[in-house]
Design an enzyme around this catalytic site. Structure first.
Site, PDB file in Angstrom:
ATOM      1  N   GLY A   2       0.859  -1.176   0.000  1.00 32.28           N
ATOM      2  CA  GLY A   2       0.000   0.000   0.000  1.00 32.28           C
ATOM      3  C   GLY A   2       0.896   1.226   0.000  1.00 32.28           C
TER       4      GLY A   2
ATOM      5  CD  GLN B 266      -2.547  -6.902  -4.163  1.00 33.57           C
ATOM      6  OE1 GLN B 266      -3.250  -7.396  -5.057  1.00 33.57           O
ATOM      7  NE2 GLN B 266      -1.281  -6.571  -4.365  1.00 33.57           N
TER       8      GLN B 266
ATOM      9  CG  ASP C 259       0.546   2.418  -6.244  1.00 33.69           C
ATOM     10  OD1 ASP C 259      -0.568   2.045  -6.663  1.00 33.69           O
ATOM     11  OD2 ASP C 259       1.112   1.893  -5.269  1.00 33.69           O
TER      12      ASP C 259
ATOM     13  CE  LYS D 127      -1.588  -3.751  -7.120  1.00 34.48           C
ATOM     14  NZ  LYS D 127      -0.153  -4.150  -7.194  1.00 34.48           N
TER      15      LYS D 127
END
Lengths: 361, 361
Positions: free
Chosen positions: B47, B196, B237, B248
């Protein structure tokens, strides 16, 4: 060539257990038609055309095992077998097509000796198998016309020798184009949840000596953005009269992404996949499968089993997102009406329905 | 509340091993900063915001373990630690943001006693952690304004307590809206290859008492077609100055499908995710991860290990597909320029660069 399925002269169906591929190439041999149904439900035998072929042999096996001389019971037994197969998997059209053909042979010959009926049913099952192989060849040749000299092709699920009675549908086109000397590279969607792409399509491409990369399904769009994909080819489990296509879940997302990136989205399937009794795709029943297909992989838990899951096996691609449908007859373009094909199949089905209604009276 | 990560007064980093969730809740305790790097690389800690926090504490741990009195060696050791963390994962912006802050504290206090420097670095790491929690709260409140009284929300990957120092980013918005009494249903993309969504987001939604269904990634489009999705919210990100978002892998496909189905595609992230030194997203390095993440699941082989695989961890969503970006400051709409935010961060980074260039001379 892969020996996917064979009906032996010992009245056994011998097939490759596709749930174990590619790590184990294990053949299973069964004598009871109920084991064929189990193999279809558990996806040991899968792929719309292959399911039809297996079901046809399963009907022969069911008839072979009938031991009494009572004709009434024989007939009841026969209809029970047909019904059991009809309920094995609800979406693939080819299953119903094969069962209808077996039913027709039975009803045209119901007064003959049991052994003779079995022989005629076996002949029909063999014909379904052989015709499927021939259809694959023709689909391959028709579809290869759409493939350029050098192309990157993306495909989803498995549509090759393991899914059909021949070289395959979408993958059959790729195999044919390769044989013609074309320079191909394939992107293989792994195809969650059951990984038919990762397990089966990579296995087949290795045997075909075609280069590929395996990708997770959600990465396909990204490759399209980067201009790495010249076309997408998938198979079909059922096609409505208007050209709406039901295929492995994930096909719709690919079709939307193709439209967005202006990439052709091709569907390859034998004419027997077209359901002329259904006008629009949303009338087609989509099979919902067990949640453990998502929560477990190879029996290994990914998450808790009581997690709520939606797990449809297929999704619907509306005709307007389908660039062309390739059958053994030709390449069909929108608006889809399947011309002579429809007429040919309709008269066949009408004849069949007439026979059935006579039986019910 | 989930205790995701804690730096103890015994100079240990204690964290929940996220690769084992949800089936095992196992805490790992490490004293060596290299073990923190390993945990980041192996995704035990993951994360984007949480990686930044863990790296900050990792720097403190590296300093704590330095045993010599030699100042020159101490400085070399410090820069080595910073560099090691910089190379752990290349994409997440927050990692570099946290390391830059630690570097600044070091360079402003380089002449102080080693113990004092360690104390000041620890204070900075604590500040990064606390600020992240506060940023999450603000993102939650800002984002919840976009959520209607009754909504079906689709999310990808994990962006909650497990991914941040607080309630999360995308999932923090969902948690905040739920607290406000809104009636929410969440569709959780399983998020291949490392699951995830299936493993972590379902775990968090259970704790938040929010209803959901787990789906395979390629099914999201299908739900959009059936008007089951009111909006998509994901994290980020790294975000370029023009609003291009790296998140992702699978995010791009979702964004294209949102555009096609006219569904808002929201991105939630702290300001520290925005990289003002990068104008366009295609300048951002996308981490390619090991192929066994695709060919194996939990060590179990799906297909042969030598199958060629493309496995980028992230993909790029162009700004034109992003309906809004939610930071702790406000909801930003296109064209993205991040106004005062950019100015604030720029002056901060300029000051930092100036200090760094002084060091090099």
């Amino acid at each position: 060539m892969i020996d996917t399925l064979e009906y032996t002269n010992k009245h056994e169906l011998v097939f490759l257990d596709q749930t174990l591929l590619p790590l184990k190439e294990k053949y299973v041999s069964v004598k009871d038609y109920k084991d064929v149904i189990d193999a279809i439900i558990s996806l040991k035998i899968r792929g719309a055309p292959l399911i039809g072929i297996a079901a046809a042999y399963g009907v022969v096996m069911g008839v072979h095992c009938f031991k009494s001389e009572n004709r009434k019971n024989f007939e009841i037994h026969f209809y029970k077998i047909i019904e059991s197969f009809r309920h094995s998997r609800p979406t693939a059209r080819n299953l119903f097509y094969a069962l209808d053909r077996m039913l027709k042979v039975f009803e045209e010959n119901r007064d003959k000796e049991f052994e003779q009926i079995e022989e005629l049913l076996l002949r029909e099952a063999d014909a379904i198998y052989d015709e499927d192989a021939e259809m694959c060849n023709r689909i391959g040749v028709n579809g290869a016309e759409l493939i350029g000299e050098k192309m990157n092709i993306l495909t989803h699920c498995n549509t090759g020798e393991l899914a059909t009675g021949g070289i395959g549908t979408a993958l059959g086109i790729i195999a044919t184009a390769k044989k013609q000397g074309k320079d191909l590279f394939v992107y293989v969607d792994e195809t969650r949840p059951l990984m038919q792409g990762a397990r089966l399509t990579t296995f087949e491409l290795d045997k075909l000596d075609i280069e590929y990369d395996l990708i997770i399904d959600s990465m396909a769009a990204n490759l399209m953005k980067e201009a790495q994909v010249d076309c997408v080819i998938v198979g079909a489990d059922r096609i409505a009269s208007n050209g709406d296509v039901v295929n492995k879940v994930g096909s719709y997302s690919l079709a939307v992404n193709c439209a967005y990136h202006k990439i052709p989205f091709y569907v390859a399937a034998p004419g027997s996949t077209i359901d002329f009794e259904i006008e629009f795709g949303d009338e087609i029943k989509i099979e919902e499968r067990d949640s453990t297909e998502v929560t477990r992989i190879k029996g290994e838990r990914i998450t808790d089993d009581d997690v709520p899951v939606m797990n449809p096996a297929f999704d619907l691609v509306p005709a307007n997102l389908v660039t062309a449908i390739i059958t053994e007859y030709k390449v069909h373009y929108p608006p889809y009406n399947f011309g002579g094909l429809k007429h040919m199949f309709s008269s066949y089905i009408q004849a069949l329905r007439k026979d059935e209604s006579e039986v019910e009276e």
